[in-house]
Enzyme design. Structure first.
Site, PDB file in Angstrom:
ATOM      1  N   LYS B  47      33.524  56.583  25.198  1.00 49.91           N
ATOM      2  CA  LYS B  47      34.154  55.297  24.866  1.00 49.91           C
ATOM      3  C   LYS B  47      35.680  55.403  24.947  1.00 49.91           C
ATOM      4  O   LYS B  47      36.265  56.437  24.645  1.00 49.91           O
ATOM      5  CB  LYS B  47      33.754  54.876  23.449  1.00 49.91           C
ATOM      6  N   ASN B 128      41.549  52.099  31.109  1.00 47.18           N
ATOM      7  CA  ASN B 128      40.914  50.809  30.853  1.00 47.18           C
ATOM      8  C   ASN B 128      42.034  49.767  30.817  1.00 47.18           C
ATOM      9  O   ASN B 128      42.741  49.650  29.821  1.00 47.18           O
ATOM     10  CB  ASN B 128      40.156  50.890  29.527  1.00 47.18           C
ATOM     11  N   CYS B 131      43.255  45.341  28.930  1.00 45.87           N
ATOM     12  CA  CYS B 131      43.875  45.310  27.617  1.00 45.87           C
ATOM     13  C   CYS B 131      45.050  44.349  27.697  1.00 45.87           C
ATOM     14  O   CYS B 131      45.618  44.153  28.770  1.00 45.87           O
ATOM     15  CB  CYS B 131      44.355  46.701  27.235  1.00 45.87           C
ATOM     16  N   LYS B 165      40.359  51.313  35.871  1.00 48.17           N
ATOM     17  CA  LYS B 165      39.204  50.438  35.651  1.00 48.17           C
ATOM     18  C   LYS B 165      39.676  48.996  35.601  1.00 48.17           C
ATOM     19  O   LYS B 165      40.503  48.622  34.755  1.00 48.17           O
ATOM     20  CB  LYS B 165      38.478  50.801  34.364  1.00 48.17           C
TER      21      LYS B 165
HETATM   22  C1  FMN Z   1      28.924  47.495  23.904  1.00 44.41           C
HETATM   23  C2  FMN Z   1      29.840  47.742  25.053  1.00 44.41           C
HETATM   24  C3  FMN Z   1      31.036  48.431  24.852  1.00 44.41           C
HETATM   25  C4  FMN Z   1      31.918  48.673  25.896  1.00 44.41           C
HETATM   26  N1  FMN Z   1      33.063  49.372  25.666  1.00 44.41           N
HETATM   27  C5  FMN Z   1      33.900  49.659  26.690  1.00 44.41           C
HETATM   28  C6  FMN Z   1      35.064  50.448  26.486  1.00 44.41           C
HETATM   29  O1  FMN Z   1      35.340  50.911  25.387  1.00 44.41           O
HETATM   30  N2  FMN Z   1      35.866  50.693  27.547  1.00 44.41           N
HETATM   31  C7  FMN Z   1      35.588  50.233  28.804  1.00 44.41           C
HETATM   32  O2  FMN Z   1      36.348  50.509  29.731  1.00 44.41           O
HETATM   33  N3  FMN Z   1      34.483  49.487  29.025  1.00 44.41           N
HETATM   34  C8  FMN Z   1      33.640  49.190  28.004  1.00 44.41           C
HETATM   35  N4  FMN Z   1      32.510  48.454  28.243  1.00 44.41           N
HETATM   36  C9  FMN Z   1      32.229  47.965  29.606  1.00 44.41           C
HETATM   37  C10 FMN Z   1      31.278  48.897  30.354  1.00 44.41           C
HETATM   38  O3  FMN Z   1      31.842  50.182  30.500  1.00 44.41           O
HETATM   39  C11 FMN Z   1      30.934  48.336  31.741  1.00 44.41           C
HETATM   40  O4  FMN Z   1      32.120  48.235  32.500  1.00 44.41           O
HETATM   41  C12 FMN Z   1      30.293  46.955  31.681  1.00 44.41           C
HETATM   42  O5  FMN Z   1      29.445  46.849  30.567  1.00 44.41           O
HETATM   43  C13 FMN Z   1      29.503  46.607  32.940  1.00 44.41           C
HETATM   44  O6  FMN Z   1      28.432  47.496  33.153  1.00 44.41           O
HETATM   45  P1  FMN Z   1      26.926  47.205  32.625  1.00 44.41           P
HETATM   46  O7  FMN Z   1      26.584  45.802  33.025  1.00 44.41           O
HETATM   47  O8  FMN Z   1      26.087  48.233  33.294  1.00 44.41           O
HETATM   48  O9  FMN Z   1      26.952  47.363  31.162  1.00 44.41           O
HETATM   49  C14 FMN Z   1      31.612  48.199  27.200  1.00 44.41           C
HETATM   50  C15 FMN Z   1      30.404  47.516  27.408  1.00 44.41           C
HETATM   51  C16 FMN Z   1      29.517  47.290  26.367  1.00 44.41           C
HETATM   52  C17 FMN Z   1      28.242  46.550  26.639  1.00 44.41           C
END
Ligand code: FMN
Ligand code: FAD
Lengths: 256, 304
Positions: B47, B128, B131, B165
């Protein structure tokens, strides 16, 4: 990649009263591996609807794993239609557990609201040999939400029931039954599980009477293992995940 | 047939296979994790961490929607110092590359985190960029200049290779991708979540404490896929693709569209074994199609 993911066969899945179902799984855990208060995160459908797993307390684990549930929405409805022999994908046992009473405890009180009674069934098995005063206060909406409570009686609990509509037991909320608790007995521990308003009134009660209490909480969950940080609850020491820090918390620590 | 090659490279760095987990959807929980299985992944992305600890957003933080979920966690994390002390050593012990995801409220915060991580022997940092860009209305990843500036600055101080990202909440993601490339990013992660909301019509309240959140899961896959494809048309920079990947077929679509790597996100919550099942499925697909090297598949989309 998890040690706690398993597939298991349904042994039985049937109504135990007009509103609740009992699910029995072909899976056993040893005493070391499982404790009352823990839960399972169950995949109820192979497709995308619903997407998330659904969390359920483990209601009994002396023998096979059991779950007591109420169909309330899509996921639980799908679960209720499963037949014996079908396979479920399950994560568990997850979360922490009820802490067993210390040696100086003289009175054990279960306060259960609706299907929140589930984890107390297995916990009452654990407490069978406890010699002090044991009571369960069980509050439900109607008579249709009550089932055979002999398991508690057989484990030495006195059972008190309240219904919102007065169709069984005392009419009103479970707080109408708080008078059954001997508040002068300082060696009392209350274990509480039910809907939020009930948890709140129980918290008021234990604070007012200076009793110790553990509450098992619910929040909508995704992962169930502490990863997504989605199911948080506010406590005096900050946000905690219900799935991994809980579901059991010191009731007085929770900020509603 | 000879052994199938699953190894892929980002720059000069080689990974044993192209499967990782998306930031925020994977937590290393010792009591639950089967390390022997985990070690089969190409990399791990924990994370996002920030300079200081963050409590995260008020509940409810997640809601399930049609074929997806909305989250607004608020990057709840312990902060970089505690991460370095308590989490990173355990992650590094697993034995596969760790891609550390970081985020800052300002460029300076990004730099300070990157500097602290310099002592940790990390192969990759993932920035990331979804932000807030303090003092501006847009996110960093919505602003070409800010994207360029942030990446360039981190690149200069960090010993690690840099992955940017990006957010899908932009008019033209290829524009931002080009700025990231100009800033000398080593790879791009595409995409983060889509702004979204859901309402409880009975109570007329938002179903997310923070009112809006980010949509992820199968619902976003076709859009994410088109973004990977679009970026691949304008640059050769390696892409780590994510967005609704649930099974090996989804992963293959992204690879064929041009992704070098795929990350499994929301699927981890539904099936924690998904990344390994995807790895297995890709291997079988390659075998069935007589493809001896995954690199032949990357960007192999046939268009007229
Ligand atoms: C509960 C949750 C927490 C997330 N936390 C982060 C994060 O801390 N940093 C980040 O870059 N992306 C975060 N994401 C985004 C995911 O890394 C990913 O880019 C996004 O969910 C799309 O992929 P998916 O559809 O397979 O989940 C989070 C997604 C979810 C669902
Ligand atoms: C740790 C824990 C233990 C639980 N134990 C039991 C149990 O032993 N027996 C039982 O019947 N139920 C239990 N629940 C509640 C159960 O998970 C929900 O009833 C179920 O997820 C609803 O799914 P659904 O698809 O049928 O309903 P949905 O259509 O998703 O929603 C119907 C209603 O249920 C609520 N709900 C949905 N998901 C959850 C959730 N994850 N947690 C709480 N409420 C939810 C919704 O807010 C809505 O009001 C527990 C929940 C948790 C978190």
């Amino acid at each position: 990649m998890l040690k706690v993911q398993f597939k298991t066969k349904i042994v039985s899945n049937k109504k135990i009263c007009p509103k609740y179902f009992s699910l029995v799984l072909d899976k056993k855990f040893s005493k070391k591996e499982i404790s009352a208060g823990q839960f399972l995160n169950i995949k109820v459908s192979d497709g995308l609807k619903p997407l998330f797993r659904r969390p359920f307390s483990i209601s009994r684990f002396k023998d096979n794993l059991e779950v007591l549930y109420e169909p309330v929405g899509e996921g639980t409805k799908i679960l209720s239609q499963k037949e014996p022999g079908e396979i479920l994908d399950v994560l568990g046992p997850l979360g922490n557990n009820f802490i067993k009473p210390e040696k100086d405890v003289k009175q054990i009180v279960f306060i259960a609201g609706g299907v929140g009674v589930a984890p107390f069934i297995g916990f009452s098995d654990d407490l069978k040999s406890f010699k002090g005063n044991k009571i369960i206060l069980f509050g439900v909406r109607t008579k249709e939400h009550t089932f055979n409570l002999d398991v508690f009686r057989n484990n030495g609990f006195r059972v008190f029931i309240s219904t919102d509509d007065g169709s069984k037991g005392v009419k009103g909320r479970v707080s109408e039954l708080f008078s059954k608790i001997d508040v002068n007995e300082k060696g009392t521990i209350c274990y509480v599980c039910g809907p939020k308003p009930m948890m709140r009134s129980a918290q008021d009660f234990v604070i007012k009477n200076n009793l110790s209490a553990q509450g098992s909480f619910e929040e909508v969950m995704a992962c169930g293992i502490g990863t997504c940080r989605g199911c948080v609850i506010k406590t005096k020491s900050g946000f905690k995940t219900v799935c991994n820090d809980g579901p059991v918390f010191d009731l007085k620590e929770i900020i509603f | 047939m000879k052994e199938i090659n699953l190894k892929v490279k980002i720059g000069d760095f080689e990974f044993q296979n192209p499967i990782t987990v998306a930031s925020g959807t994977f937590g290393y929980i010792e009591k639950y994790m089967d390390d022997a299985k985990l070690r089969k992944l190409g990399a791990i992305v924990p994370k996002t961490i920030t300079l200081n600890p963050q409590d995260g957003n008020p509940a409810p933080r997640i809601v399930e929607t049609a074929s997806g979920m909305i989250n607004s966690i608020g990057i709840e994390n312990e902060g970089v110092d505690s991460f370095i002390e308590n989490k990173l050593p355990k992650l590094q012990k697993i034995g596969i590359p760790i891609i550390v995801s970081i985020s800052g409220k300002t460029k300076d915060e990004f730099l300070r985190i990157a500097e602290k991580l310099n002592k940790c022997d990390i192969a990759f940092l993932e920035l990331n960029l979804s932000c807030p860009n303090l003092g501006h209305k847009k996110l960093v990843a919505q602003d070409s200049q800010a994207t360029f500036d942030t990446i360039k600055a981190v690149k200069e101080v960090s010993k690690a290779r840099i992955i940017a990202k990006l957010s899908p909440n932009v008019t033209d993601i290829s524009e931002i991708a080009l700025s990231a490339e100009e800033g000398k990013a080593d790879a791009l992660s595409l995409v983060n979540t889509f702004w979204a909301m859901a309402i409880d019509i009975k109570k007329r309240i938002p179903l997310i404490g923070n009112v809006t959140g980010g949509l992820s899961g199968p619902a976003i896959k076709p859009i994410a896929l088109s973004m990977v494809y679009k970026v691949r048309q304008v640059t050769r920079i390696p892409i780590i693709a994510m967005g609704g990947i649930m099974d090996y077929k989804d992963a293959l679509e992204f690879i064929i569209a041009g992704a070098t790597f795929v990350a499994v996100g929301t699927a981890n919550f539904i099936n924690p074994n998904a990344p390994l099942e995807i790895l297995k499925g890709i291997k079988e697909y390659l075998k069935e199609n007589n493809i001896s090297d995954i690199n032949q598949l990357i960007g192999s989309l046939k268009t007229k």
